[in-house]
Design a protein around this motif. Sequence first.
Motif, PDB file in Angstrom:
ATOM      1  N   ARG A 118     -18.880  13.562 -10.110  1.00 57.93           N
ATOM      2  CA  ARG A 118     -19.487  14.852  -9.750  1.00 57.93           C
ATOM      3  C   ARG A 118     -18.519  15.999 -10.021  1.00 57.93           C
ATOM      4  O   ARG A 118     -18.905  17.037 -10.562  1.00 57.93           O
ATOM      5  CB  ARG A 118     -19.899  14.866  -8.286  1.00 57.93           C
ATOM      6  CG  ARG A 118     -21.057  13.958  -7.972  1.00 57.93           C
ATOM      7  CD  ARG A 118     -21.322  13.943  -6.469  1.00 57.93           C
ATOM      8  NE  ARG A 118     -22.127  12.813  -6.097  1.00 57.93           N
ATOM      9  CZ  ARG A 118     -23.278  12.907  -5.456  1.00 57.93           C
ATOM     10  NH1 ARG A 118     -23.750  14.077  -5.123  1.00 57.93           N
ATOM     11  NH2 ARG A 118     -23.955  11.831  -5.151  1.00 57.93           N
ATOM     12  N   ALA A 119     -17.274  15.822  -9.637  1.00 60.97           N
ATOM     13  CA  ALA A 119     -16.280  16.888  -9.819  1.00 60.97           C
ATOM     14  C   ALA A 119     -16.020  17.145 -11.300  1.00 60.97           C
ATOM     15  O   ALA A 119     -15.930  18.298 -11.728  1.00 60.97           O
ATOM     16  CB  ALA A 119     -14.978  16.531  -9.106  1.00 60.97           C
ATOM     17  N   ALA A 121     -18.940  18.928 -12.847  1.00 59.10           N
ATOM     18  CA  ALA A 121     -18.938  20.344 -12.449  1.00 59.10           C
ATOM     19  C   ALA A 121     -17.919  21.124 -13.278  1.00 59.10           C
ATOM     20  O   ALA A 121     -18.186  22.263 -13.682  1.00 59.10           O
ATOM     21  CB  ALA A 121     -18.637  20.473 -10.960  1.00 59.10           C
ATOM     22  N   ALA A 158     -19.448  21.567 -16.684  1.00 61.15           N
ATOM     23  CA  ALA A 158     -20.570  22.508 -16.590  1.00 61.15           C
ATOM     24  C   ALA A 158     -20.037  23.937 -16.549  1.00 61.15           C
ATOM     25  O   ALA A 158     -20.637  24.842 -17.132  1.00 61.15           O
ATOM     26  CB  ALA A 158     -21.416  22.212 -15.357  1.00 61.15           C
ATOM     27  N   GLY A 159     -18.904  24.137 -15.894  1.00 59.47           N
ATOM     28  CA  GLY A 159     -18.276  25.449 -15.879  1.00 59.47           C
ATOM     29  C   GLY A 159     -17.780  25.870 -17.242  1.00 59.47           C
ATOM     30  O   GLY A 159     -17.799  27.048 -17.591  1.00 59.47           O
ATOM     31  N   VAL A 180     -26.203  19.649 -14.363  1.00 56.63           N
ATOM     32  CA  VAL A 180     -25.637  18.395 -13.862  1.00 56.63           C
ATOM     33  C   VAL A 180     -26.751  17.594 -13.208  1.00 56.63           C
ATOM     34  O   VAL A 180     -27.477  18.118 -12.361  1.00 56.63           O
ATOM     35  CB  VAL A 180     -24.500  18.675 -12.851  1.00 56.63           C
ATOM     36  CG1 VAL A 180     -24.005  17.378 -12.227  1.00 56.63           C
ATOM     37  CG2 VAL A 180     -23.356  19.426 -13.527  1.00 56.63           C
ATOM     38  N   LEU A 188     -24.372  15.475 -17.804  1.00 58.68           N
ATOM     39  CA  LEU A 188     -24.346  16.914 -18.029  1.00 58.68           C
ATOM     40  C   LEU A 188     -25.173  17.175 -19.270  1.00 58.68           C
ATOM     41  O   LEU A 188     -24.792  16.781 -20.380  1.00 58.68           O
ATOM     42  CB  LEU A 188     -22.921  17.437 -18.217  1.00 58.68           C
ATOM     43  CG  LEU A 188     -22.814  18.926 -18.579  1.00 58.68           C
ATOM     44  CD1 LEU A 188     -23.421  19.809 -17.495  1.00 58.68           C
ATOM     45  CD2 LEU A 188     -21.372  19.305 -18.847  1.00 58.68           C
TER      46      LEU A 188
END
Length: 121
Positions: free
Chosen positions: A17-18, A21, A24-25, A31, A42
């Motif tokens: 998950r991290a 993220a 995604a940034g 996500v 993603l």
Amino acid sequence: MAIAELGVVVLDCPDPRALAAFYAGVLGGTVEVEGEGEWVDLKVPGGQALAFQRAAGHVPPKWPAPGDSQQFHLDLTVEDLDTAEKGVLALGETTLDTENRSRSFRVYADPAGHPFCLCAC
């Protein structure tokens, strides 16, 4: 004729998950967490999807290390290296190469230690 089509690039990591993220940034996109979060996708608009898979014993590749393999890296195309660098710094990357700032690429590691390059287009 091709035998197959590339479906997704999968990165092993301790926290899917991290890491999803983080990317995604960097890349944008959506996500999508499956089940307990052992696998996270993603979906990048107009681009290749990335997936992140929990690997409890994940050991980040070493870079640069002539005696060890970096395994793979991602080349991410950007308009402006300085602006993109500020963005990935804010997201938690680690700078791996600061020696030659005049090149058309710069080398970083994501939060799980995978090398990636920002490449000027």
